[in-house]
Write a protein that holds these residues in place. Structure first.
Motif, PDB file in Angstrom:
ATOM      1  N   GLY A 236       0.848  -1.187   0.000  1.00  0.00           N
ATOM      2  CA  GLY A 236       0.000   0.000   0.000  1.00  0.00           C
ATOM      3  C   GLY A 236       0.887   1.242   0.000  1.00  0.00           C
ATOM      4  N   PRO A 237       0.303   2.407   0.081  1.00  0.00           N
ATOM      5  CA  PRO A 237       1.080   3.643   0.063  1.00  0.00           C
ATOM      6  C   PRO A 237       2.048   3.782   1.239  1.00  0.00           C
ATOM      7  CG  PRO A 237      -1.221   4.103  -0.384  1.00  0.00           C
ATOM      8  CD  PRO A 237      -1.135   2.675   0.006  1.00  0.00           C
TER       9      PRO A 237
ATOM     10  N   SER B 123       0.782  11.803   0.273  1.00  0.00           N
ATOM     11  CA  SER B 123       1.109  12.317  -1.059  1.00  0.00           C
ATOM     12  C   SER B 123       1.185  11.174  -2.061  1.00  0.00           C
ATOM     13  CB  SER B 123       2.442  13.055  -1.039  1.00  0.00           C
ATOM     14  OG  SER B 123       2.358  14.201  -0.258  1.00  0.00           O
ATOM     15  N   LEU B 124       1.856  10.091  -1.651  1.00  0.00           N
ATOM     16  CA  LEU B 124       1.973   8.921  -2.530  1.00  0.00           C
ATOM     17  C   LEU B 124       0.597   8.342  -2.819  1.00  0.00           C
ATOM     18  CD1 LEU B 124       3.663   6.887  -4.068  1.00  0.00           C
ATOM     19  CD2 LEU B 124       3.947   5.609  -1.950  1.00  0.00           C
ATOM     20  N   ARG B 125      -0.272   8.270  -1.830  1.00  0.00           N
ATOM     21  CA  ARG B 125      -1.614   7.739  -2.020  1.00  0.00           C
ATOM     22  C   ARG B 125      -2.393   8.568  -3.047  1.00  0.00           C
ATOM     23  NH1 ARG B 125      -6.907   7.778  -0.298  1.00  0.00           N
ATOM     24  NH2 ARG B 125      -6.703   9.797   0.692  1.00  0.00           N
ATOM     25  N   GLN B 126      -2.297   9.906  -2.922  1.00  0.00           N
ATOM     26  CA  GLN B 126      -2.985  10.785  -3.870  1.00  0.00           C
ATOM     27  C   GLN B 126      -2.447  10.594  -5.295  1.00  0.00           C
ATOM     28  OE1 GLN B 126      -5.609  12.725  -3.366  1.00  0.00           O
ATOM     29  NE2 GLN B 126      -5.719  12.181  -1.209  1.00  0.00           N
ATOM     30  N   TRP B 127      -1.138  10.468  -5.424  1.00  0.00           N
ATOM     31  CA  TRP B 127      -0.537  10.284  -6.743  1.00  0.00           C
ATOM     32  C   TRP B 127      -0.962   8.951  -7.354  1.00  0.00           C
ATOM     33  CZ3 TRP B 127       5.137  11.709  -5.144  1.00  0.00           C
ATOM     34  CH2 TRP B 127       5.194  13.073  -4.844  1.00  0.00           C
TER      35      TRP B 127
ATOM     36  N   ARG C 147      -6.990   2.186  -5.383  1.00  0.00           N
ATOM     37  CA  ARG C 147      -8.417   2.474  -5.284  1.00  0.00           C
ATOM     38  C   ARG C 147      -8.735   3.073  -3.924  1.00  0.00           C
ATOM     39  NH1 ARG C 147     -11.232  -2.995  -6.121  1.00  0.00           N
ATOM     40  NH2 ARG C 147      -9.562  -3.427  -4.701  1.00  0.00           N
ATOM     41  N   VAL C 148      -9.688   3.970  -3.927  1.00  0.00           N
ATOM     42  CA  VAL C 148     -10.145   4.550  -2.673  1.00  0.00           C
ATOM     43  C   VAL C 148     -11.046   3.527  -2.011  1.00  0.00           C
ATOM     44  CG1 VAL C 148     -11.438   6.437  -1.629  1.00  0.00           C
ATOM     45  CG2 VAL C 148     -10.083   6.847  -3.668  1.00  0.00           C
ATOM     46  N   ARG C 149     -10.705   3.188  -0.791  1.00  0.00           N
ATOM     47  CA  ARG C 149     -11.518   2.224  -0.053  1.00  0.00           C
ATOM     48  C   ARG C 149     -12.234   2.951   1.062  1.00  0.00           C
ATOM     49  NH1 ARG C 149      -6.729  -1.575  -0.394  1.00  0.00           N
ATOM     50  NH2 ARG C 149      -7.164  -2.702  -2.301  1.00  0.00           N
ATOM     51  N   ARG C 150     -13.523   2.865   1.032  1.00  0.00           N
ATOM     52  CA  ARG C 150     -14.327   3.525   2.052  1.00  0.00           C
ATOM     53  C   ARG C 150     -14.607   2.534   3.181  1.00  0.00           C
ATOM     54  NH1 ARG C 150     -14.723   8.264  -0.017  1.00  0.00           N
ATOM     55  NH2 ARG C 150     -15.404   8.591  -2.129  1.00  0.00           N
ATOM     56  N   ALA C 151     -14.484   3.016   4.392  1.00  0.00           N
ATOM     57  CA  ALA C 151     -14.761   2.175   5.544  1.00  0.00           C
ATOM     58  C   ALA C 151     -16.264   2.000   5.680  1.00  0.00           C
ATOM     59  CB  ALA C 151     -14.189   2.798   6.807  1.00  0.00           C
ATOM     60  N   GLY C 152     -16.709   0.772   5.690  1.00  0.00           N
ATOM     61  CA  GLY C 152     -18.136   0.504   5.821  1.00  0.00           C
ATOM     62  C   GLY C 152     -18.526   0.370   7.284  1.00  0.00           C
ATOM     63  N   VAL C 153     -19.715   0.777   7.604  1.00  0.00           N
ATOM     64  CA  VAL C 153     -20.208   0.656   8.960  1.00  0.00           C
ATOM     65  C   VAL C 153     -20.969  -0.647   9.063  1.00  0.00           C
ATOM     66  CG1 VAL C 153     -21.698   1.698  10.692  1.00  0.00           C
ATOM     67  CG2 VAL C 153     -20.394   3.141   9.132  1.00  0.00           C
ATOM     68  N   GLU C 154     -20.569  -1.487  10.004  1.00  0.00           N
ATOM     69  CA  GLU C 154     -21.284  -2.740  10.183  1.00  0.00           C
ATOM     70  C   GLU C 154     -22.562  -2.466  10.949  1.00  0.00           C
ATOM     71  OE1 GLU C 154     -19.220  -6.154  11.543  1.00  0.00           O
ATOM     72  OE2 GLU C 154     -17.356  -5.525  10.600  1.00  0.00           O
ATOM     73  N   ARG C 155     -23.643  -3.016  10.450  1.00  0.00           N
ATOM     74  CA  ARG C 155     -24.933  -2.821  11.091  1.00  0.00           C
ATOM     75  C   ARG C 155     -25.497  -4.172  11.486  1.00  0.00           C
ATOM     76  NH1 ARG C 155     -26.239   1.213   6.481  1.00  0.00           N
ATOM     77  NH2 ARG C 155     -25.416   3.113   7.374  1.00  0.00           N
ATOM     78  N   ALA C 156     -26.241  -4.147  12.543  1.00  0.00           N
ATOM     79  CA  ALA C 156     -26.894  -5.370  12.985  1.00  0.00           C
ATOM     80  C   ALA C 156     -27.957  -5.759  11.962  1.00  0.00           C
ATOM     81  CB  ALA C 156     -27.533  -5.153  14.347  1.00  0.00           C
ATOM     82  N   THR C 157     -28.061  -7.047  11.725  1.00  0.00           N
ATOM     83  CA  THR C 157     -29.066  -7.502  10.776  1.00  0.00           C
ATOM     84  C   THR C 157     -30.401  -7.632  11.488  1.00  0.00           C
ATOM     85  OG1 THR C 157     -28.461  -9.790  11.213  1.00  0.00           O
ATOM     86  CG2 THR C 157     -27.406  -8.706   9.330  1.00  0.00           C
ATOM     87  N   TYR C 158     -31.414  -7.142  10.873  1.00  0.00           N
ATOM     88  CA  TYR C 158     -32.755  -7.208  11.432  1.00  0.00           C
ATOM     89  C   TYR C 158     -33.589  -8.161  10.597  1.00  0.00           C
ATOM     90  CZ  TYR C 158     -31.417  -3.220  14.232  1.00  0.00           C
ATOM     91  OH  TYR C 158     -30.783  -2.407  15.123  1.00  0.00           O
ATOM     92  N   GLY C 159     -34.807  -8.331  11.002  1.00  0.00           N
ATOM     93  CA  GLY C 159     -35.714  -9.228  10.299  1.00  0.00           C
ATOM     94  C   GLY C 159     -35.942  -8.789   8.867  1.00  0.00           C
TER      95      GLY C 159
END
Length: 146
Positions: free
Chosen positions: A88-89, A108-112, A120-132
């Protein structure tokens, strides 16, 4: 462009349109008449870039374009040779500093690399509890841990 710079540009356009005098503009901007004249000359030469210095002056801290190209090309070569295929960067920036003496920040390296389509830009996902399935409420047993 900041609000102050927009206001300055607006006053200079008013002078250019001859709605106000240079003296009135100087009072409004808190400058001397001579400086207003100098700004008007710059406005004719550069256009709107007169109002903001950042638009016509290069940054002192910017990494030279040649270094940027060299770093991106090194990363591309090492990645194709499977030496840095999983780097990774952060790790790549450390390797560049150790092996090649090119000290750049990981951000800077990541932006370049994003710009060169090598990262690739990786977005952090929020884990949610699964409901019915149909949106039923799920009762939590708060006493189970006691």
């Amino acid at each position: 462009m900041t609000a102050k710079e927009r206001d300055r540009l607006k006053v200079l356009h008013e002078v250019k349109q001859r709605h106000i005098t240079q003296k009135q503009a100087a009072v409004e901007l808190g400058l001397s008449v001579r400086w207003v004249r100098k700004l008007l000359v710059q406005l004719r030469a550069r256009g709107w870039r007169t109002a903001t210095r950042a638009a016509w002056r290069a940054s002192n801290r910017k990494t030279p374009e040649a270094v940027k190209r060299q770093v991106v090309e090194l990363y591309r070569e090492k990645r194709q040779a499977k030496l840095w295929h999983d780097y990774g960067p952060t790790l790549a920036a450390e390797e560049l500093a150790e092996d090649y003496g090119i000290a750049i920040s990981r951000e800077s390296l990541r932006q370049w690399l994003i710009e060169a389509k090598l990262w690739r830009v990786r977005r952090a996902g929020v884990e949610r509890a699964t409901y019915g399935v149909h949106g039923e409420r799920v009762m939590a047993n708060w006493c189970s841990g006691r």
